[in-house]
Design a protein around this motif. Structure first.
Motif, PDB file in Angstrom:
ATOM      1  N   ARG A 157       0.840  -1.208   0.000  1.00  0.00           N
ATOM      2  CA  ARG A 157       0.000   0.000   0.000  1.00  0.00           C
ATOM      3  C   ARG A 157       0.874   1.256   0.000  1.00  0.00           C
TER       4      ARG A 157
ATOM      5  N   VAL B 293       0.426   4.072  -2.719  1.00  0.00           N
ATOM      6  CA  VAL B 293      -0.127   5.367  -2.322  1.00  0.00           C
ATOM      7  C   VAL B 293       0.931   6.474  -2.359  1.00  0.00           C
TER       8      VAL B 293
ATOM      9  N   ILE C 122      -3.773   2.080   8.618  1.00  0.00           N
ATOM     10  CA  ILE C 122      -4.951   1.838   7.797  1.00  0.00           C
ATOM     11  C   ILE C 122      -5.199   0.351   7.574  1.00  0.00           C
TER      12      ILE C 122
ATOM     13  N   ALA D 253      -6.456  -1.051  10.855  1.00  0.00           N
ATOM     14  CA  ALA D 253      -7.830  -0.571  11.055  1.00  0.00           C
ATOM     15  C   ALA D 253      -8.806  -1.435  10.262  1.00  0.00           C
ATOM     16  N   ALA D 254      -8.469  -1.709   9.008  1.00  0.00           N
ATOM     17  CA  ALA D 254      -9.351  -2.521   8.153  1.00  0.00           C
ATOM     18  C   ALA D 254      -9.506  -3.928   8.731  1.00  0.00           C
TER      19      ALA D 254
ATOM     20  N   GLY E 281     -11.509  -3.650  12.199  1.00  0.00           N
ATOM     21  CA  GLY E 281     -12.866  -3.131  12.044  1.00  0.00           C
ATOM     22  C   GLY E 281     -13.288  -2.300  13.234  1.00  0.00           C
ATOM     23  N   SER E 282     -14.482  -2.581  13.756  1.00  0.00           N
ATOM     24  CA  SER E 282     -15.006  -1.779  14.865  1.00  0.00           C
ATOM     25  C   SER E 282     -14.147  -1.925  16.122  1.00  0.00           C
TER      26      SER E 282
ATOM     27  N   GLN F 220      -6.820   3.313  18.428  1.00  0.00           N
ATOM     28  CA  GLN F 220      -6.089   4.034  17.384  1.00  0.00           C
ATOM     29  C   GLN F 220      -5.053   4.958  18.025  1.00  0.00           C
TER      30      GLN F 220
ATOM     31  N   HIS G  81      -6.593  12.294   7.456  1.00  0.00           N
ATOM     32  CA  HIS G  81      -6.043  11.001   7.874  1.00  0.00           C
ATOM     33  C   HIS G  81      -7.112  10.168   8.582  1.00  0.00           C
ATOM     34  N   ASN G  82      -7.837  10.809   9.505  1.00  0.00           N
ATOM     35  CA  ASN G  82      -8.862  10.079  10.246  1.00  0.00           C
ATOM     36  C   ASN G  82     -10.007   9.632   9.348  1.00  0.00           C
TER      37      ASN G  82
ATOM     38  N   LEU H 281      -9.633   8.726   6.236  1.00  0.00           N
ATOM     39  CA  LEU H 281      -9.110   7.544   5.535  1.00  0.00           C
ATOM     40  C   LEU H 281      -9.170   6.310   6.433  1.00  0.00           C
ATOM     41  N   VAL H 282      -8.849   6.474   7.722  1.00  0.00           N
ATOM     42  CA  VAL H 282      -8.904   5.340   8.665  1.00  0.00           C
ATOM     43  C   VAL H 282     -10.335   4.806   8.731  1.00  0.00           C
TER      44      VAL H 282
ATOM     45  N   ALA I 212     -11.288   2.903   5.662  1.00  0.00           N
ATOM     46  CA  ALA I 212     -10.667   1.568   5.668  1.00  0.00           C
ATOM     47  C   ALA I 212     -11.471   0.603   6.530  1.00  0.00           C
ATOM     48  N   ILE I 213     -11.999   1.112   7.653  1.00  0.00           N
ATOM     49  CA  ILE I 213     -12.791   0.270   8.556  1.00  0.00           C
ATOM     50  C   ILE I 213     -14.141  -0.065   7.929  1.00  0.00           C
TER      51      ILE I 213
ATOM     52  N   HIS J  48      -7.445   4.135  -2.241  1.00  0.00           N
ATOM     53  CA  HIS J  48      -6.733   4.868  -1.188  1.00  0.00           C
ATOM     54  C   HIS J  48      -5.911   6.008  -1.783  1.00  0.00           C
TER      55      HIS J  48
ATOM     56  N   ASP K  90      -6.663   9.915  -1.180  1.00  0.00           N
ATOM     57  CA  ASP K  90      -5.630  10.718  -0.511  1.00  0.00           C
ATOM     58  C   ASP K  90      -5.300  11.939  -1.369  1.00  0.00           C
TER      59      ASP K  90
END
Lengths: 147, 143
Positions: free
Chosen positions: A31, A35, A113, A116-117, A120-121, A128, B105-106, B108-109, B112-113, B124, B128
């Motif tokens: 990534r 990116v 990121i 986070a993915a 999840g919740s 974080q 940034h937040n 994007l987080v 992702a979730i 992404h 961005d």
């Protein structure tokens, strides 16, 4: 010295105890290369990085991502002296690899990121915050020996 | 690092999936920002409740996301399209522009979730770039 709350220590150990190093390491590094394409400058020997699909499918990227992620284990085991623990790696990145330290932040953001993915919740705001603090401390330690 | 035609297509398609959940996403992004970057709370001292998901946070998250939606609709000329919003932020709100990057940034987080499969590396990078362009347009009138 960095102060860690009990919550932060527990959160960090928990995240890494359940970490799928191969998957997360691979995805985070790939990534980063997609990116922030200028980060590819350090991987001239990795062969085909021509597009996102090539990067994601590149086995050298996958292997190196795992290596880099395991680099965080040093911090996990030395939470109360991360600066000292990374002195050698810092010299390596500065004097041998010549990596611009801003790249650590870019990779750190991609790692956040990807994690986070995955979580999840479960990746709440407090989790974080703890995770980003941990990465910031490691990045600071990795940058310490640059001169 | 301007948006290519492909970037714009990617953003518009992805935004179609984001739009129905915009309020929740905005709320979560803002909530996270206030927790993870506590210095951002200084802009909201007039709110009764700064805790994640509170009423003022939700209301403001919705406001911010409608601004992003407007940016998507004006993606071909963000500077002109966001002029009024830039004036608002520059002259009235006077938010330090460094904070736009933090909120981005937040966002994007949270994306992702919420979209673990759709938020691919290609999406992404497009998002961005887009948010960076929005930040630039929003900062236009500052000085």
């Amino acid at each position: 010295m960095v102060e860690w709350t009990d919550f932060e220590r527990a959160t960090i150990q928990d995240i890494f105890s359940k970490m799928d190093y191969e998957s997360v390491g691979h995805n985070a590094l790939a990534r980063c290369l997609v990116v922030y394409p200028w980060t590819q400058r350090y991987f001239g020997k990795f062969g085909n990085l021509y597009n996102a699909a090539a990067i994601m499918g590149n086995p050298l990227v996958a292997a190196h991502g795992t290596t880099v992620l395991h680099g965080l284990d040093k911090a996990l085991k030395n939470m109360d002296n991360i600066k000292a623990a990374y002195a050698e790696l810092s010299v390596l990145h500065s004097e041998k690899l010549h990596v611009d330290p801003d790249n650590f932040r870019l990779l750190g953001d991609c790692l956040t990121i990807v994690v986070a993915a995955k979580l999840g919740s479960g990746f709440t705001a407090d989790v974080q915050a703890a995770f980003q603090k941990f990465l910031a401390v490691v990045i600071s330690a990795l940058t310490k020996q640059y001169h | 690092m301007s948006l290519t035609a492909k970037n714009k297509d990617t953003i518009k398609s992805f935004w179609a999936k984001v739009a129905p959940r915009a309020e929740d996403i905005g709320t979560d992004a803002l909530s996270r920002m206030l927790v993870v970057y506590p210095q951002t709370k200084t802009y909201f001292s007039h709110w009764k409740d700064l805790s994640p998901g509170s009423a003022p946070v939700r209301k403001h998250g919705k406001t911010v996301m409608s601004g992003v939606a407007e940016a998507v609709s004006k993606i071909d000329d963000l500077t002109a399209g966001l002029l009024t919003l830039s004036e608002l932020h520059a002259f009235q709100l006077r938010v330090d522009p460094a904070n736009f990057k933090i909120l981005s940034h937040n966002l994007l987080v949270v994306l992702a979730i919420q979209f673990p499969n759709d938020f691919t590396p290609e999406v992404h990078v497009a998002m961005d770039k887009f948010l960076s362009a929005v930040v630039l347009a929003l900062s236009e009138k500052y000085r």
